[in-house]
Write an enzyme that holds these catalytic residues in place. Structure first.
Site, short mmCIF file in Angstrom:
data_model
loop_
_atom_site.label_atom_id
_atom_site.label_comp_id
_atom_site.label_asym_id
_atom_site.label_seq_id
_atom_site.Cartn_x
_atom_site.Cartn_y
_atom_site.Cartn_z
N ARG A 60 20.94 27.45 59.15
CA ARG A 60 20.67 27.98 59.96
C ARG A 60 19.87 28.98 58.83
O ARG A 60 18.73 29.62 58.68
CB ARG A 60 19.69 27.81 61.16
CG ARG A 60 18.51 28.28 61.43
CD ARG A 60 17.98 28.16 63.46
NE ARG A 60 17.05 28.23 63.58
CZ ARG A 60 16.70 28.74 64.68
NH1 ARG A 60 16.85 29.78 65.09
NH2 ARG A 60 14.59 28.68 64.32
N HIS A 64 16.22 29.74 57.09
CA HIS A 64 15.84 31.35 57.24
C HIS A 64 15.64 31.97 56.06
O HIS A 64 14.58 32.67 55.66
CB HIS A 64 16.03 31.59 58.76
CG HIS A 64 15.39 30.92 59.69
ND1 HIS A 64 15.18 31.58 60.99
CD2 HIS A 64 14.92 29.30 59.96
CE1 HIS A 64 14.76 30.58 61.79
NE2 HIS A 64 15.40 29.21 61.41
N GLY A 70 13.18 35.15 49.72
CA GLY A 70 13.50 33.71 49.22
C GLY A 70 15.39 33.59 49.31
O GLY A 70 15.18 34.64 49.52
N ASN A 91 14.64 34.97 65.26
CA ASN A 91 15.93 35.15 65.08
C ASN A 91 16.85 34.76 66.14
O ASN A 91 18.57 34.39 66.70
CB ASN A 91 16.64 36.26 65.10
CG ASN A 91 16.13 37.44 66.13
OD1 ASN A 91 15.96 36.82 67.35
ND2 ASN A 91 16.82 38.72 65.55
N PRO A 161 8.49 27.49 59.92
CA PRO A 161 7.54 26.14 60.32
C PRO A 161 8.55 26.42 62.01
O PRO A 161 8.94 27.77 62.50
CB PRO A 161 8.48 25.78 60.06
CG PRO A 161 9.83 25.24 59.62
CD PRO A 161 9.38 26.76 58.62
N HIS A 191 18.76 19.29 62.21
CA HIS A 191 18.37 19.13 63.14
C HIS A 191 19.21 17.83 63.05
O HIS A 191 19.52 17.65 65.42
CB HIS A 191 17.48 18.98 63.45
CG HIS A 191 16.04 20.47 63.84
ND1 HIS A 191 15.07 20.30 63.29
CD2 HIS A 191 16.27 21.75 63.24
CE1 HIS A 191 14.89 21.86 63.19
NE2 HIS A 191 15.75 21.53 63.15
N THR A 192 20.27 17.52 63.33
CA THR A 192 21.61 16.37 63.38
C THR A 192 22.42 17.20 63.62
O THR A 192 23.33 16.40 64.79
CB THR A 192 21.73 15.27 62.61
OG1 THR A 192 22.92 14.56 62.70
CG2 THR A 192 22.42 16.09 61.28
#
Ligand code: HEM
Ligand SMILES: *[C@@H]1O[C@H](CO)[C@@H](O)[C@H](O)[C@H]1NC(C)=O
Ligand SMILES: CC(=O)N[C@H]1CO[C@H](CO)[C@@H](O)[C@@H]1O
Length: 324
Positions: A60, A64, A70, A91, A161, A191-192
């Site tokens: 993650r 982010h 970038g 965060n 998002p 998200h697994t």
């Protein structure tokens, strides 16, 4: 005639070199730090064996980092004023283990090749490694990123998002990062693994609409399970597994969950409920090879977002602060 041909060749070379400048390559450190990937892998493997959270936290963090300014390790910067990227409200779940993974890997790399390998590249390598360690696909990582010189909490809003996004909003924000709907669906498969805090989906349990407090696209027994784990006004630090079936395996069960009404966020479930994305979800759910291939390709594309190369940025010595 010869002179013209020479000039033409020089111009072609200049165009080729100019295009090459902004590009990442797999063997970027082959002479300057040939063992960088195995050094990073060793640190990541050790940390993963101590805590599984290493995997979701690092993955993650990479996402982010890339979507804000970038892939330039700007997310790693700590600020005494609390106004760096990592200080933005989004965060909360950027678990310390992701930062710790990069910091430790960087220290190990610095001990062998000081001042050569960027924090951004270390994060990219570590992200691939945690996917493999958790059971996901392996893939080659392109390298040559430079570390950024800007890290602002105010840049985060609007660039990431949200869990309530619909398909259009998801596609728009991924398209801004040169990622297609297909890439977006594959990357959502991250998200697994990992956790979410209750407040990110509580609206689906308690205040979905005036006619139905529970989101009707949620499987009813899954909704019950979530309400049990996340009663209203629960302690904000409580988190649940995002994949309720195989939370510690990087697999395609995430997509099978979506088909069964067990997508945790609106932004997960919508990938199945919207007919424009449903067939991809069905394909990934049925065929893990297809998911693995799509995920690997999309991770490489994610790793190219907004990269600094050549003489841009810097090679940070300490990933958490700009070189002085
Ligand atoms: C498609 C749009 C996406 C949305 C709306 C979204 C949103 C979220 C939210 C709200 C959380 C829970 C945070 C919390 O409360 O702790 C989360 C967790 C997570 N996300 Fe996403 N995400 C998206 C895409 C991605 C992508 C592309 C990746 C990586 C490739 C990713 C990797 C993760 C991981 C691994 C976690 C678990 C973190 C942990 O356990 O520490 N997400 N995401
Ligand atoms: C998307 O790709 C284009 C063309 O290669 C490039 O100029 C642009 O910088 C990329 N955008 C991002 C956010 O990486
Ligand atoms: C890990 C991390 O940096 N957490 C910070 C997230 O943002 C809040 C403020 O919104 C800080 O208090 C945390 O320290």
């Amino acid at each position: 005639m010869e002179a013209w041909r020479g000039l033409f060749l020089v111009m072609v070379m200049m165009i080729v070199m100019e295009r090459g400048e902004g590009q990442l390559v797999e063997n970027f450190y082959s002479s300057s730090c040939p063992n960088v990937e195995s050094i990073v892998n060793q640190v990541v493997s050790t940390k993963f064996s101590q805590t599984f959270t290493t995997a979701p936290a690092t993955l993650r963090l990479f996402f982010h980092d890339c979507f804000v300014e970038g892939c330039d390790a700007s997310i790693m910067i700590s600020s005494p004023n609390g106004d760096a990227e990592k200080d933005a409200p989004d965060n909360l779940s950027l678990a310390g283990d992701g930062f710790d993974t990069v910091t430790k890997a960087k220290q190990a790399v610095e001990a062998v090749c000081p001042g050569v390998v960027s924090c951004a590249d270390i994060l990219a390598i570590a992200s691939r490694d945690v996917v493999v360690l958790a059971g996901g696909p392996s893939f080659s990582v392109e390298l040559g990123r430079r570390d950024g010189l800007v890290s602002q909490a105010s840049d985060v809003a609007g660039n990431l998002p949200g869990p309530s996004f619909n398909l259009n909003q998801l596609n728009t924000i991924f398209a801004k990062n040169n990622l297609t709907q297909f890439d977006m669906i594959a990357l959502s498969g991250a998200h697994t693994v990992g956790f979410s805090h209750c407040n990110r989906f509580a609206n689906r349990l308690y205040s979905f609409s005036s006619s139905s407090p529970v989101d009707p696209s949620l499987d009813s027994s899954y909704a019950q399970q979530l309400m049990q784990a996340c009663p209203q006004n629960v302690d904000p630090s409580i988190a649940v597994d995002m994949d309720p079936v195989t939370p510690r395996t990087f697999d395609n069960v995430y997509y099978q969950n979506l088909i069964g009404g067990k997508g945790l966020f609106t932004s997960d479930e919508v990938l199945f409920t919207n007919t424009a994305s449903q067939s991809t979800v069905n394909d990934f759910a049925k065929n893990s090879n297809e998911f693995n291939g799509a995920f690997a390709t999309a991770m490489k594309k994610l790793g190219r977002v907004g990269v600094k190369t050549g003489s841009q940025g810097q090679i940070r010595i300490d990933c958490t602060s700009f070189n002085s």
